[in-house]
Write a protein that holds these residues in place. Structure first.
Motif: not given
Length: 235
Positions: A190-195
């Motif tokens: 998973v990749m968050s927008r913040e990441r």
């Protein structure tokens, strides 16, 4: 009006392009689709491997090519606020080398996408898989305004797992999936927008060129418009 302009007016997704240097993601028209289908028929993985939950790569070269044609023709209209399937040709130095997909369910609510892809065997091991994933993430986050991106791969598919790690996803556990009649471990990422925002500059540096987006405004409009279904003719 040129054919491509007329198509883009009626079906904005056909104008989508994502480019960085010699690598581009673009809408799959029928000419590209024939080339990509033949590419898949020539092989994507070793015969004793299966990187996909649905074993569409089993069969003769023509059978595999026809399965690519049928799938791509079947998903072209799946673009709506509730669900979309956007598959783009990966073109390296002007040559079609694979497909990069971005899908979403409950898009208008979750703003979450999932990526999936394949590369012809002759084009693997050259860093293209990592670069095309970066382009897909840039389209998802910068272009479409995604909140989160996910990906996954069977545990024995080291190349795909390696791409997710190199691009910067966080591990999101693992579970078993049925694969050709057996349970196989499948890893999630998973990749968050913040990441992604923290990695965006690094991605551009690694790509070696600025990332260019084209046709995204039209695609956004298409994703915000519920599909209109034709009425059945009177009996």
């Amino acid at each position: 009006m040129p054919h491509s302009d007329a198509l883009a007016r009626l079906w904005p997704a056909s104008a989508v392009r994502v480019r960085a240097g010699d690598l581009e993601l673009r809408w799959i028209d029928d000419d590209l689709l024939v080339e990509l289908s033949d590419l898949a028929g020539r092989g994507i993985h070793d015969p004793d491997q299966m990187p996909f939950a649905h074993p569409w790569t089993r069969g003769s070269a023509d059978e595999v090519a026809r399965s690519v044609l049928a799938y791509q023709w079947g998903i072209r209209n799946r673009l709506s606020p509730t669900e979309f399937v956007l598959e783009l040709a990966v073109v390296h130095e002007g040559i079609p080398v694979g497909i990069q997909g971005i899908t979403a369910r409950d898009w208008s609510v979750l703003r979450r996408v999932t990526t999936g892809s394949w590369l012809g065997r002759d084009h693997q091991g050259r860093g293209i898989g990592t670069r095309m994933r970066m382009l897909a993430l840039h389209l998802a986050f910068e272009g479409l305004g995604a909140r989160e991106a996910t990906s996954g791969a069977f545990a024995d598919n080291e190349s795909s797992n390696g791409v997710s790690r190199r691009v910067g996803y966080d591990s999101d556990g693992a579970f078993h999936m049925a694969r050709e009649g057996e349970a196989a471990l499948h890893r999630r990422y998973v990749m968050s927008r913040e990441r992604w925002e923290s990695l965006r500059a690094d991605h551009v540096t690694r790509l070696g060129s600025p990332i260019e987006l084209q046709g995204v405004d039209g695609l956004l409009t298409q994703l915000e418009t519920p599909p209109s279904l034709p009425e059945s003719p009177d009996a």
